[in-house]
Design an enzyme around this catalytic site. Structure first.
Site, PDB file in Angstrom:
ATOM      1  N   GLY A  50      78.434  41.998  35.476  1.00 15.58           N
ATOM      2  CA  GLY A  50      79.506  41.035  35.322  1.00 15.58           C
ATOM      3  C   GLY A  50      80.177  41.202  33.969  1.00 15.58           C
ATOM      4  O   GLY A  50      79.650  41.868  33.095  1.00 15.58           O
ATOM      5  N   ARG A  93      72.880  38.496  47.583  1.00 14.33           N
ATOM      6  CA  ARG A  93      72.411  39.790  47.067  1.00 14.33           C
ATOM      7  C   ARG A  93      70.895  39.911  47.098  1.00 14.33           C
ATOM      8  O   ARG A  93      70.361  41.007  47.020  1.00 14.33           O
ATOM      9  CB  ARG A  93      72.899  39.982  45.643  1.00 14.33           C
ATOM     10  CG  ARG A  93      74.395  40.021  45.665  1.00 14.33           C
ATOM     11  CD  ARG A  93      74.954  40.242  44.320  1.00 14.33           C
ATOM     12  NE  ARG A  93      76.388  40.002  44.427  1.00 14.33           N
ATOM     13  CZ  ARG A  93      77.133  39.544  43.475  1.00 14.33           C
ATOM     14  NH1 ARG A  93      76.595  39.304  42.305  1.00 14.33           N
ATOM     15  NH2 ARG A  93      78.400  39.357  43.651  1.00 14.33           N
ATOM     16  N   GLU A 150      82.683  34.445  40.299  1.00 15.09           N
ATOM     17  CA  GLU A 150      82.933  35.845  40.648  1.00 15.09           C
ATOM     18  C   GLU A 150      82.271  36.785  39.644  1.00 15.09           C
ATOM     19  O   GLU A 150      82.880  37.692  39.111  1.00 15.09           O
ATOM     20  CB  GLU A 150      84.435  36.119  40.735  1.00 15.09           C
ATOM     21  CG  GLU A 150      85.117  35.438  41.915  1.00 15.09           C
ATOM     22  CD  GLU A 150      84.778  36.090  43.254  1.00 15.09           C
ATOM     23  OE1 GLU A 150      84.521  37.311  43.259  1.00 15.09           O
ATOM     24  OE2 GLU A 150      84.745  35.369  44.255  1.00 15.09           O
ATOM     25  N   ASP A 151      80.988  36.542  39.395  1.00  9.80           N
ATOM     26  CA  ASP A 151      80.186  37.446  38.579  1.00  9.80           C
ATOM     27  C   ASP A 151      80.541  37.501  37.112  1.00  9.80           C
ATOM     28  O   ASP A 151      80.137  38.430  36.418  1.00  9.80           O
ATOM     29  CB  ASP A 151      80.241  38.865  39.139  1.00  9.80           C
ATOM     30  CG  ASP A 151      79.223  39.037  40.228  1.00  9.80           C
ATOM     31  OD1 ASP A 151      78.226  38.306  40.193  1.00  9.80           O
ATOM     32  OD2 ASP A 151      79.427  39.877  41.100  1.00  9.80           O
ATOM     33  N   ALA A 152      81.327  36.557  36.633  1.00  4.33           N
ATOM     34  CA  ALA A 152      81.571  36.560  35.192  1.00  4.33           C
ATOM     35  C   ALA A 152      80.342  36.002  34.482  1.00  4.33           C
ATOM     36  O   ALA A 152      79.417  35.496  35.122  1.00  4.33           O
ATOM     37  CB  ALA A 152      82.799  35.737  34.872  1.00  4.33           C
TER      38      ALA A 152
END
Lengths: 284, 1154
Positions: free
Chosen positions: B918, B950, B766-768
């Site tokens: 992120g 994306r 999740e974009d971390a």
């Protein structure tokens, strides 16, 4: 049982070893110990008396910390990191733990040039512990600026902060085992795998794609050739328990010393494990 | 690109031209030019409008001239001192220059001697012509404490930097036609907003369903024909011919004419009339018709007045409010001009009715104008001069005269009267006319955010309405507005930013151009009508003018020309030869029915420079490029020599513009100078933007403005309320050429990081991001945060004053000795002291705001109140700088800057230049990180899931390019459209022994095992964004409550609680967890015990003196029982009581129930 070890490359702060019959977990433990557990000297506390440079105290302190200090002799001379750390936290800069490095610099207001202070300008209290390189810039003084501080270096481990890590590179690699299925291979009509290889591992020999035996250590196992082969004729694998270890130090210790110290640290850890087991009465 | 043929001009040649443009003009030229024009042209004009102020019978004041001084500060001691911008910023002053008026007064005793009087302090735009900074060299700027890279273009008002945001508006004085809405009684509308010298009035012409045309102005609806008659077109034939020479359109005018018949006087000429008599009667009829029309209008504005007055009032009304841009003087010529303008509107409207033209596109940039800083200031100054200055002076003259029988000039003008109002508007952003947010605090997050802020354009359209068309990207925005840079959400598409080479016209007076047009063969409209009428009377079939082109000057029809193409070409030729201003644009629009030439000279048109192409060859030649490179020629020389010209959106409709020299054909008229200049400032730093999905570039354009960098080189000498700077900012390895001109390489805002794309522990889902601890230890992404604390030692009326000192323990609100221990004896902290939330930085005591009863009785020693400035709750840092000075009023001003080192930690936000943001999810020790065979350890590990949906392919290419740049030891050009080819980069990688896919075998640092799949690893430029955990982390167990409700406070700054909202409550209700619910909603919040009388249900109280519970009804006979309720509920009961409602609580003891 002896390992087969060959030195592939060697310079003052870099070594490349070929190791055979060493289990991976042992090799990796040594590698990790070199990064995180071999102690070196590095500046840990800085006491500023004057600082009118544009750099903040914490900024200069951070820069100072990253200057590699010669630590060959210091390892014996000074107390181990764990004890010194406590002393440092309590503000006790005792001589058995700390080396004092100080620096005073001033650019008079009347001057019209700037002065750069380098690591070589640090005055050390112990000639055995001094910056490895003299030309690392610390701060720049404009006319009218002044700086004066005392820095205290101690032994520490890379685990705590990267500045104490003696190595900049500690990596191992696998050695490729490339198999070419000559049934499937369409050489010499197709040379896709040869063209695509960035390390020129593959050559054409007697209209057959072959692995250049003297370059096999160079193979990076990138598997580009596998992808490139339309006929799935090439397969990349690696040899078991054969590795190349690459160590490059910051200059604080020699590669040899780092390796030996790492083994020593590992040994003592195992020893203390054995001790503990004995103490707990699990073994005799 | 390798495939691109080396046709002249090559990208490099064009780049030289492009660069010259910016070297010469800088990045905020629009504001500077606008302000300079305001100073040199508009301000004198405005002052001229108020030249004579007369009080009849007493005196008149005549303005003889004016002068603007240097920026000064006035000390309270009375003397003036020149001031630098830096001093203004630090001392909360305004960077303003005095405007002096030379006045003389004329009374019945004659003219008095001229005197120079201060009118106002005019805010000075930094780096404008009247700012000394604009003439300083780099070293002088540094000496004055300025950042030499600072663009200027803003103001300093009370110490804070303010930008006047460019306002986008519908072009004034231009007729726009459109269909009327279904619901209205009209079918078609023609609108014009006429603006001139601060006057603004809208005229709408509508065609009703019955075919009759009406004009509405100022809420008054007048039949069109009557209005035209009132303006002097007295006969039907005049009106018809003014509207159009085309019989078809004339037919459509018939209903209006027939309707107007009813009010016009009858016209009869006796058969036997002599020519003289005939002429006399005609003239008489003409006058009568005009008067009848005027009376028709007069009846509606001067109700119940005598006819003569009605006519007079109608005339004045038309002169002053109708189409003021044509003129406001009461002359028949001006009225006639207005009549022709109205006729032109009617014509355009009927053309729409006939389907000969389409409704005007309101979103086309030809119909839009920008109002820049100069225009906005002019509006402000004119408004206050008109509304206060004139009145004040009149009042002052009268007052003076009645008192002393003479008038003293020095007492007439109080400088504060204008200055205060102008400064107030500029400080708050509230402009006269109800516009808000016109002036904004300059964004100083980094250099780009500053520049982008200075180039921002806002549309006044309401944000709560959809306005879909206005928000969409319009083709005419090409090269004018950045297609990417717009905020997301409510303001999308309404807030825009200028593209790199967009340039806004400042305006040329019409008078310079109009005679030239006549000389070029334009037949004035009046003559055309006269001739057409004559031709008709002589019996021609059709007037030949029907085939001629109509010529418009700034939206006003001025005449006809036989050949529009020829006219347009001649004007262009003159412009290229430098015989007329380069600001003049001309467009020739022709369709089956429409044949029009538009000449524009007004201000606010967005124009862009293009290379002129003739016969398929650009007029730019290699020797020109050489001249520019050596500095022999400037960019303006190219314009002067007809090699480059600026086109507005109108003229661009006539142009055929090639993107590249290879595309040129003989039909082409122009070529782009630099295609990537269609982007704005922030979008220009994105490498490979053409490989990204478009919204990603939009996201990045927004995020680049939040990235930390070096926002100003003089940051240590500035005292910003908040500020960040990145410790080791780096030039991006993957460059775009625009960075060079923006100055990104000198003030970068990010670092080149080694980035691997893999999941590793999974702590990057999740974009971390996973970050290497070793890298952080070595100084990656460290930054320093500044916060300013300041206070002023005020003096109050009545001799009371604040004191900055260490408060003694007897002051009210004393915080305890520990809070003050870091203060020096002067009551201010010492630099380099570590401080944390709650520590006092500046000790201050103030006189009490309210006197308590106690203090009244004790008399002498009134208790003072602690007004110390305290470090914010939850923040820490080191005192960086302390400044003690005085403000403009002479009060002691203390500013304390606290700095805090910010080392990246879990939760800090980072973003690449491709809209990939992120937060750090895990910090991994160096030895655990994966590594390549060379021992390369990534700084950052991002999750592969960031890419497929994306489609930010640009980042993947940047990664490869970054790797190639690091191997080759020089940066790589990733400018959109002119970049280095990706194939070349891959060849580079391969040459250095790396796979051209960018993927390498990696080993897990924890086990030493090889990772079975090769990992994509390369170098990507990452930005640290200013959302940091240290600023947001917050938790509370117990803490402060609100006074009114006794519920916990809200928000981190107030050490507040976390809201247990209605959805959370629903959850507990759903689970039936009633005790937990009660605990959350009551015990942990505003639980109180109230005493309720069992007999009457009213709230009672405890009387401490008697030791009894008292009921308001039963007094001490009441049966009061403690009841646990929410304090808010208690409040509700009392509030109901205050409304004369008697709430009763019926209580029963549960234990007694059974």
């Amino acid at each position: 049982m002896y390992l087969e070890i060959r030195i592939l490359e060697k310079s003052s702060n870099r070594v490349k070893l070929y190791l055979k019959d060493i289990p991976l977990h042992v090799l990796n433990s040594i590698r990790r110990t070199m990064i995180a557990d071999v102690p070196t000297m590095a500046i840990d506390t800085v006491v500023f008396t004057v600082n009118s440079t544009i750099f903040y105290d914490e900024y200069i302190a951070h820069r100072l910390g990253l200057i590699p200090l010669t630590s060959e002799a210091a390892l014996e001379k000074y107390k181990p990191p764990e004890e010194c750390r406590e002393a440092s936290e309590r503000g006790l800069f005792t001589e058995d733990c700390f080396v004092k490095l100080d620096l005073e610099g001033e650019n008079p207001p009347s001057s019209n040039s700037i002065i750069t202070l380098y690591s070589g300008d640090l005055r050390t209290s112990d000639p055995d512990v001094k910056p490895v390189y003299d030309k690392i810039p610390i701060a720049i003084l404009s006319p009218g600026q002044m700086i004066s501080f005392e820095a205290y270096a101690r032994l520490g481990r890379g685990r705590e902060h990267a500045k104490w890590s003696p190595v900049s590179v500690a990596a191992h690699k696998f050695i490729a085992d490339i198999s070419i299925d000559n049934e499937k291979c369409r050489a010499p009509d197709c040379t896709d795998c040869i063209n695509v290889c960035p390390r020129n591992i593959l050559i054409i020999d007697n209209d057959r794609v072959k692995v250049s035996s003297d370059r096999i250590f160079d193979c990076s196992l990138c598997k580009v050739c596998e992808e490139a082969c339309k006929y799935r004729a090439i397969k990349i694998n690696w040899r078991k328990d054969e590795y190349i270890l690459l160590v490059e130090t910051t200059g604080a210790l020699s590669p040899k010393r780092v390796l030996l110290e790492a083994i020593k640290v590992l040994e003592s850890k195992l020893d203390s494990l054995v001790e503990s087991l004995k103490m707990e009465g699990i073994t005799k | 690109m390798a495939t691109r043929a080396k046709v002249f001009p090559t990208p490099d040649d064009r780049w030289i031209v492009m660069k010259k443009f910016f070297e010469e003009k800088g990045l905020v030229r629009q504001h500077l030019d606008s302000y300079n024009r305001f100073i040199s042209k508009t301000l004198p004009e405005i002052i001229d409008e108020f030249k004579v102020i007369e009080v009849p019978g007493i005196a008149k004041v005549v303005i003889k001239g004016f002068r603007i001084g240097k920026p000064v500060v006035r000390a309270i001691e009375g003397f003036e001192k020149e001031v630098t911008p830096l001093e203004c910023r630090l001392r909360n002053l305004t960077y303003a220059a005095p405007v002096y008026l030379r006045l003389s007064i004329v009374t019945d005793r004659g003219e008095e001697q001229e005197q120079e009087i201060l009118l106002m302090d005019l805010p000075v735009m930094l780096k404008s012509d009247i700012d000394p900074l604009s003439k300083m060299s780099r070293d002088e700027l540094v000496k004055n404490g300025e950042d030499p890279k600072d663009p200027g273009g803003y103001f300093i008002i009370n110490g804070s930097e303010k930008v006047l945001i460019a306002q986008e508006d519908l072009a004034s004085n231009n007729v726009l036609v459109d269909y009327a809405s279904e619901s209205s009684s009209a079918t078609h509308l023609a609108k014009v907003i006429s603006v001139s010298r601060g006057r603004r009035s809208q005229l709408i012409i509508e065609r009703r369903k019955d075919g009759i045309l009406y004009a509405s102005i100022q809420g008054l609806r007048i039949p069109l024909v009557i209005l035209m008659a009132a303006l002097g077109l007295s006969s039907e034939i005049d009106i018809t011919y003014a509207v159009s020479l085309d019989p078809e359109i004339q037919t459509y005018l018939m209903p209006s004419i027939i309707q107007a018949q009813t009010i016009f006087p009858k016209f009869e000429i006796p058969e036997d009339a002599t020519p003289e008599e005939r002429k006399r009667l005609e003239e008489q009829h003409r006058r009568k018709t005009i008067e009848a029309a005027l009376d028709y209008i007069g009846v509606r504005i001067a109700i119940g007045r005598p006819r003569q007055e009605r006519i007079e009032r109608a005339r004045r009304f038309l002169d002053e409010y109708l189409l003021p841009h044509i003129g406001t003087d009461p002359s028949p010529e001006t009225r006639l001009k207005k009549a022709y303008f109205i006729a032109q509107m009617a014509n355009k409207l009927l053309e729409l009715v006939l389907g000969r033209r389409k409704p005007d596109d309101k979103d086309h940039y030809r119909n839009k104008r920008l109002k820049l800083a100069g225009d906005l200031l002019a509006q402000l100054v004119r408004h206050y001069l008109a509304n206060y200055f004139r009145r004040e002076i009149r009042n002052a003259i009268e007052r003076n005269y009645s008192k002393y029988k003479r008038v003293d000039l020095r007492q007439l003008i109080k400088p504060g009267m204008l200055t205060d109002r102008v400064l107030h508007a500029m400080a708050t952003g509230n402009w006269p006319g109800g516009k808000t947010g016109v002036s904004q605090l300059l964004d100083r997050t980094n250099l780009m955010s500053t520049l982008s802020h200075l180039r921002r354009v806002v549309s006044p359209l309401a944000r709560n309405q959809p306005h879909f068309e206005a928000r969409e990207l319009h083709p005419t925005q090409w090269g004018r507005m950045c297609p990417f840079e717009t905020p997301e959400g409510a303001n999308i598409g309404l807030v825009k930013n200028l593209a790199l080479m967009a340039y806004v016209s400042v305006g040329v007076p019409e008078e310079e151009v109009e005679p030239m047009l006549y000389k070029l063969g334009v037949k004035p409209i009046k003559e055309v009508i006269k001739e057409a009428k004559k031709q008709l009377q002589e019996g021609y079939e059709y007037p030949e003018f029907l085939t001629w082109s109509k010529v418009y000057l700034n939206g006003r029809l001025i005449g006809y020309h036989p050949d529009g193409t020829k006219l347009a070409n001649e004007i262009r030729k003159l412009r290229r030869q430098g015989k007329i201003s380069s600001e003049v644009n001309v467009a020739y629009i022709k369709s089956d029915y429409i044949n029009e030439v538009f000449v524009n000279t007004d201000a606010g048109r967005i124009r862009r420079p293009l290379l002129i192409v003739e016969n398929g060859k650009p007029k730019l030649k290699p020797n020109h490029v050489k001249k520019i490179m050596t500095g022999e020629w400037s960019f303006e020389d190219l314009v002067r020599n007809g090699i480059v010209e600026y086109l507005d959106a109108d003229e661009e409709e006539n142009a055929y513009i090639a993107l590249n020299p290879e595309d040129l054909t003989p039909e082409h008229t122009h070529m782009e100078i630099w295609t990537p200049a269609i982007l704005g400032i922030t979008a220009s730093i994105i490498p490979y933007p053409e490989h990204n999905q478009s919204p990603r570039n939009t996201y990045e354009a927004a995020m680049a403005k939040q990235s930390l960098g070096l926002y100003a080189a003089n940051f240590q000498r500035r005292m910003d309320t908040r500020g960040h700077f990145l410790h080791y900012p780096q030039k991006p390895l993957v460059q775009t050429r625009a960075m060079e001109i923006i100055g990104y390489n000198e003030r970068p805002a990010g670092q080149n990081m080694v980035v691997a794309v893999m999941s590793f522990t999974g702590y990057n889902i999740e974009d971390a991001l996973i970050m290497n601890k070793g890298s952080i230890d070595r100084g990656l992404a460290r930054s320093t945060f500044f916060r300013l604390y300041s206070t002023i030692e005020y003096k109050y009326p009545g001799g009371q004053e604040d004191r900055i000192t260490i408060p003694s323990s007897n002051v009210r609100g004393y915080r305890g000795p520990k809070a003050y221990e870091k203060l020096d004896e002067d009551g201010i902290v010492t630099p380099e002291t570590p401080v944390k939330g709650g520590d006092v930085l500046i000790g201050k005591i103030s006189p009490p705001r309210f006197f308590t009863a106690q203090e009244y009785t004790v008399g002498a020693g009134i208790t003072r109140q602690d007004a110390s400035i305290v470090t914010r709750h939850g923040e820490k840092g080191v005192v960086d700088a302390v400044m003690i000075t005085t403000d403009g009023e002479g009060n002691k001003l203390v500013k304390v800057r606290v700095r805090d080192l910010r080392i990246p930690e879990l939760g800090d936000k980072f973003a690449s230049r491709h809209g990939q943001k992120g937060v750090i999810g895990l910090i991994v020790p160096h030895e655990n990180m994966p590594f390549t065979e060379d021992g390369i350890v990534p700084d950052l590990i991002i999750n592969p899931h960031a890419f497929p949906s994306r489609m930010t392919v640009g980042q993947l290419i940047e990664s490869i390019a970054g790797k190639a740049a690091a191997l080759e030891g020089h940066s790589i050009d990733a400018t959109p459209f002119y970049k280095e080819s990706i194939e070349n980069l891959q060849i580079t990688l391969k040459r250095y022994g790396y796979p051209e896919t960018g993927m390498e075998a990696m080993y897990d640092g924890r086990t030493g095992e090889i990772l079975h799949s090769p990992i994509f690893i390369g170098i990507v430029y990452y930005q640290k964004l200013h959302h940091m955990v240290a600023d947001k982390i917050h938790a509370r167990a117990r803490g402060p409550v609100q006074i009114l409700t006794r519920q916990p406070t809200e928000g981190r700054a107030k050490e507040g609680g976390l809201r247990f909202g209605e959805m959370e409550r629903d959850c507990l209700v759903g689970h039936g967890a009633s005790l937990l619910l009660k605990e959350q909603m009551l015990d942990k919040s505003d639980r109180t015990i109230i005493y309720v009388c069992e007999l009457c249900g009213h709230i009672g109280w405890y009387d401490r003196v008697r030791g009894k519970y008292i009921c308001p009804i039963h007094k001490d006979k009441g049966k009061l029982k403690p009841v646990e309720v929410s304090y808010a509920f208690k409040l509700l009961l009392q509030e109901l009581m205050s409304l004369c409602i008697m709430p009763r609580l019926r209580i029963k003891d549960i234990a007694r129930e059974e």
